[in-house]
Design a protein around this motif. Sequence first.
Motif, PDB file in Angstrom:
ATOM      1  N   SER A 130      12.093  13.590  -3.482  1.00 13.62           N
ATOM      2  CA  SER A 130      12.556  12.690  -4.539  1.00 13.62           C
ATOM      3  C   SER A 130      11.630  11.479  -4.588  1.00 13.62           C
ATOM      4  CB  SER A 130      13.993  12.232  -4.269  1.00 13.62           C
ATOM      5  OG  SER A 130      14.046  11.408  -3.103  1.00 13.62           O
ATOM      6  N   LYS A 131      11.633  10.794  -5.731  1.00 13.32           N
ATOM      7  CA  LYS A 131      10.804   9.591  -5.849  1.00 13.32           C
ATOM      8  C   LYS A 131      11.251   8.523  -4.870  1.00 13.32           C
ATOM      9  CE  LYS A 131       9.425  10.219 -10.685  1.00 13.32           C
ATOM     10  NZ  LYS A 131       9.401   9.648 -12.053  1.00 13.32           N
ATOM     11  N   ALA A 132      12.541   8.465  -4.595  1.00 12.43           N
ATOM     12  CA  ALA A 132      13.049   7.462  -3.651  1.00 12.43           C
ATOM     13  C   ALA A 132      12.635   7.763  -2.218  1.00 12.43           C
ATOM     14  CB  ALA A 132      14.574   7.401  -3.749  1.00 12.43           C
ATOM     15  N   LEU A 133      12.358   9.028  -1.924  1.00 17.42           N
ATOM     16  CA  LEU A 133      12.025   9.425  -0.553  1.00 17.42           C
ATOM     17  C   LEU A 133      10.566   9.165  -0.211  1.00 17.42           C
ATOM     18  CD1 LEU A 133      13.088  10.693   2.051  1.00 17.42           C
ATOM     19  CD2 LEU A 133      12.765  12.958   1.003  1.00 17.42           C
ATOM     20  N   ILE A 134       9.679   9.225  -1.193  1.00 17.88           N
ATOM     21  CA  ILE A 134       8.242   9.078  -0.914  1.00 17.88           C
ATOM     22  C   ILE A 134       7.920   7.784  -0.166  1.00 17.88           C
ATOM     23  CG2 ILE A 134       5.958   8.828  -1.981  1.00 17.88           C
ATOM     24  CD1 ILE A 134       6.822  10.834  -4.099  1.00 17.88           C
ATOM     25  N   PRO A 135       8.438   6.620  -0.573  1.00 14.48           N
ATOM     26  CA  PRO A 135       8.096   5.389   0.167  1.00 14.48           C
ATOM     27  C   PRO A 135       8.657   5.347   1.586  1.00 14.48           C
ATOM     28  CG  PRO A 135       8.962   4.887  -2.029  1.00 14.48           C
ATOM     29  CD  PRO A 135       9.234   6.328  -1.769  1.00 14.48           C
ATOM     30  N   ARG A 136       9.634   6.205   1.878  1.00 18.18           N
ATOM     31  CA  ARG A 136      10.233   6.197   3.218  1.00 18.18           C
ATOM     32  C   ARG A 136       9.366   6.927   4.237  1.00 18.18           C
ATOM     33  NH1 ARG A 136      16.545   7.660   2.570  1.00 18.18           N
ATOM     34  NH2 ARG A 136      16.315   7.676   4.845  1.00 18.18           N
ATOM     35  N   TYR A 137       8.549   7.863   3.777  1.00 20.61           N
ATOM     36  CA  TYR A 137       7.595   8.513   4.686  1.00 20.61           C
ATOM     37  C   TYR A 137       6.431   7.555   4.938  1.00 20.61           C
ATOM     38  CZ  TYR A 137       9.664  13.206   4.036  1.00 20.61           C
ATOM     39  OH  TYR A 137      10.489  14.304   4.027  1.00 20.61           O
ATOM     40  N   HIS A 138       6.009   7.435   6.189  1.00 19.51           N
ATOM     41  CA  HIS A 138       4.852   6.593   6.491  1.00 19.51           C
ATOM     42  C   HIS A 138       3.575   7.142   5.864  1.00 19.51           C
ATOM     43  CE1 HIS A 138       7.482   5.762  10.154  1.00 19.51           C
ATOM     44  NE2 HIS A 138       7.385   4.596   9.554  1.00 19.51           N
ATOM     45  N   LEU A 139       3.518   8.460   5.698  1.00 25.28           N
ATOM     46  CA  LEU A 139       2.267   9.118   5.324  1.00 25.28           C
ATOM     47  C   LEU A 139       2.544  10.271   4.368  1.00 25.28           C
ATOM     48  CD1 LEU A 139      -0.808   9.706   5.847  1.00 25.28           C
ATOM     49  CD2 LEU A 139      -0.092  10.953   7.907  1.00 25.28           C
ATOM     50  N   TYR A 140       1.754  10.352   3.316  1.00 28.46           N
ATOM     51  CA  TYR A 140       1.811  11.487   2.399  1.00 28.46           C
ATOM     52  C   TYR A 140       0.519  12.281   2.595  1.00 28.46           C
ATOM     53  CZ  TYR A 140       3.284  13.912  -1.928  1.00 28.46           C
ATOM     54  OH  TYR A 140       3.716  14.835  -2.844  1.00 28.46           O
ATOM     55  N   LEU A 141       0.651  13.468   3.194  1.00 28.88           N
ATOM     56  CA  LEU A 141      -0.485  14.354   3.422  1.00 28.88           C
ATOM     57  C   LEU A 141      -0.595  15.299   2.232  1.00 28.88           C
ATOM     58  CD1 LEU A 141       0.349  15.214   7.131  1.00 28.88           C
ATOM     59  CD2 LEU A 141      -1.524  13.744   6.360  1.00 28.88           C
ATOM     60  N   SER A 142      -1.760  15.347   1.622  1.00 28.72           N
ATOM     61  CA  SER A 142      -1.917  16.075   0.368  1.00 28.72           C
ATOM     62  C   SER A 142      -2.986  17.152   0.464  1.00 28.72           C
ATOM     63  CB  SER A 142      -2.269  15.094  -0.755  1.00 28.72           C
ATOM     64  OG  SER A 142      -2.577  15.779  -1.948  1.00 28.72           O
ATOM     65  N   PHE A 143      -2.650  18.345  -0.065  1.00 25.23           N
ATOM     66  CA  PHE A 143      -3.636  19.411  -0.203  1.00 25.23           C
ATOM     67  C   PHE A 143      -4.687  19.062  -1.237  1.00 25.23           C
ATOM     68  CE2 PHE A 143      -3.278  24.189   0.816  1.00 25.23           C
ATOM     69  CZ  PHE A 143      -3.161  23.937   2.164  1.00 25.23           C
ATOM     70  N   THR A 144      -4.377  18.067  -2.070  1.00 24.58           N
ATOM     71  CA  THR A 144      -5.272  17.642  -3.141  1.00 24.58           C
ATOM     72  C   THR A 144      -5.808  16.258  -2.823  1.00 24.58           C
ATOM     73  OG1 THR A 144      -4.067  18.923  -4.789  1.00 24.58           O
ATOM     74  CG2 THR A 144      -5.416  17.104  -5.603  1.00 24.58           C
ATOM     75  N   GLY A 145      -7.128  16.106  -2.947  1.00 22.48           N
ATOM     76  CA  GLY A 145      -7.737  14.800  -2.721  1.00 22.48           C
ATOM     77  C   GLY A 145      -8.085  14.124  -4.034  1.00 22.48           C
ATOM     78  N   GLY A 146      -9.078  13.265  -4.002  1.00 16.55           N
ATOM     79  CA  GLY A 146      -9.544  12.623  -5.217  1.00 16.55           C
ATOM     80  C   GLY A 146      -8.585  11.587  -5.771  1.00 16.55           C
ATOM     81  N   PRO A 147      -8.567  11.382  -7.087  1.00 14.83           N
ATOM     82  CA  PRO A 147      -7.790  10.308  -7.714  1.00 14.83           C
ATOM     83  C   PRO A 147      -6.286  10.384  -7.483  1.00 14.83           C
ATOM     84  CG  PRO A 147      -9.415  11.189  -9.247  1.00 14.83           C
ATOM     85  CD  PRO A 147      -9.415  12.091  -8.065  1.00 14.83           C
ATOM     86  N   ILE A 148      -5.754  11.573  -7.219  1.00 11.37           N
ATOM     87  CA  ILE A 148      -4.306  11.707  -7.059  1.00 11.37           C
ATOM     88  C   ILE A 148      -3.784  10.913  -5.862  1.00 11.37           C
ATOM     89  CG2 ILE A 148      -4.069  13.719  -5.516  1.00 11.37           C
ATOM     90  CD1 ILE A 148      -2.112  14.867  -7.649  1.00 11.37           C
ATOM     91  N   LEU A 149      -4.632  10.640  -4.884  1.00 10.38           N
ATOM     92  CA  LEU A 149      -4.205   9.883  -3.712  1.00 10.38           C
ATOM     93  C   LEU A 149      -3.851   8.444  -4.093  1.00 10.38           C
ATOM     94  CD1 LEU A 149      -6.882  11.201  -1.190  1.00 10.38           C
ATOM     95  CD2 LEU A 149      -4.510  11.954  -1.408  1.00 10.38           C
ATOM     96  N   LYS A 150      -4.680   7.833  -4.935  1.00 11.53           N
ATOM     97  CA  LYS A 150      -4.381   6.480  -5.401  1.00 11.53           C
ATOM     98  C   LYS A 150      -3.117   6.464  -6.247  1.00 11.53           C
ATOM     99  CE  LYS A 150      -7.727   4.201  -3.504  1.00 11.53           C
ATOM    100  NZ  LYS A 150      -7.418   3.221  -2.421  1.00 11.53           N
ATOM    101  N   ARG A 151      -2.942   7.509  -7.035  1.00 12.16           N
ATOM    102  CA  ARG A 151      -1.734   7.601  -7.848  1.00 12.16           C
ATOM    103  C   ARG A 151      -0.483   7.660  -6.972  1.00 12.16           C
ATOM    104  NH1 ARG A 151       0.191  12.707 -11.485  1.00 12.16           N
ATOM    105  NH2 ARG A 151       2.015  11.704 -12.424  1.00 12.16           N
ATOM    106  N   LEU A 152      -0.551   8.404  -5.878  1.00 19.05           N
ATOM    107  CA  LEU A 152       0.586   8.489  -4.960  1.00 19.05           C
ATOM    108  C   LEU A 152       0.937   7.117  -4.382  1.00 19.05           C
ATOM    109  CD1 LEU A 152      -0.329  11.814  -3.121  1.00 19.05           C
ATOM    110  CD2 LEU A 152       1.823  11.368  -4.324  1.00 19.05           C
TER     111      LEU A 152
END
Length: 369
Positions: A130-152
Amino acid sequence: MSIVIFGLSITSSWGNGHATTYRSLVRGLRARGHDFTFFERNVPWYAENRDLPRPRHGRFELYENLEELKERFTEQVEEADLVIVGSYVPQGIAIGEWVTSTARGVTAFYDIDTPVTLAKLDRGEIDYLSKALIPRYHLYLSFTGGPILKRLEREYRSPMARPLYCSVDPDLYYPEEAEPTWSLGYMGTYSLDRQETLDRLLIEPARRWGEGSFVVAGSKYPESLSWPANVDRIEHLPPSRHRAFYNAQRFTLNVTRADMIRAGYSPSVRLFEAAACATPIISDLWPGLETFFKPGEEILLSRSPEETLRTLREIPEETRRAIGLRACDRVLAEHTAVQRAAELERYACEILNRRRPEPEPTTLGRVAS
């Protein structure tokens, strides 16, 4: 570190690419001396198709529901240095809320389908994040790099988003001396948004070149699909047969999902597996591809049946082999399981350093009154 991972599956690769990713990662973690436990929900479709029923690296636990997890493993989650919850995990939101409120160590969400996840998140069609859960994780590990990381980080308020691409274990994937069986092959579960590209870059070339031999391996393809006579079909290949499959192809095809193409920087595990076997890859085009392989030297690109056929019929054998070997060298230098485990370590240490309190200021030279 002591690490806890909640993942979709590690025991069954049937219809998913998660199992091979987790198997590679945990082998890398074990090679670097870490202790971990992998938790997998016991569901019938994986129970009936387990190609690794007893993982050999680390501890493995099957569970039935969240209540069982809380009853049996709360203490382990509390005490772990790092707790990871993966995408598509059943009851993923509830597990994430439990983990982020219970763990004293670093918590991370590992997204093996980041562009798909964000698209579903924006449409409200997701049950593992959920959108509310994302800030609660210390780290978002992504299979996708590039600009999407800044968006996260900016749009979804992740405290820290980092790439953790798929990887390959060179002990399992390597070149073998064998006479190729097929001119071109493809491995992948059926996906509607990949099918048009598969039709254009493999099926249509097969129709036009009756002397060529082709193969498509993967589950869930509709029975209504019409396959040319020179296209072999394999319903499912367990990972133990992947190396032989790649080594039996003169070229292999990489096809990328639409959401991954739009986001870019989304290599598939099949890309690295094939390259580790020194099988030359023909790929569709997507932003960031050149950061993983050099087009024309380490990977070949195709936009049409004509380009695919030109590659298959006109590239000299010596050139074909050289392209595959250069891709293999690139993967061994940058995309092995041990290298991914080391990246995960660095991310966890970065967070731990951020959380470490500043030392108390010292007073030097103070004279007692």
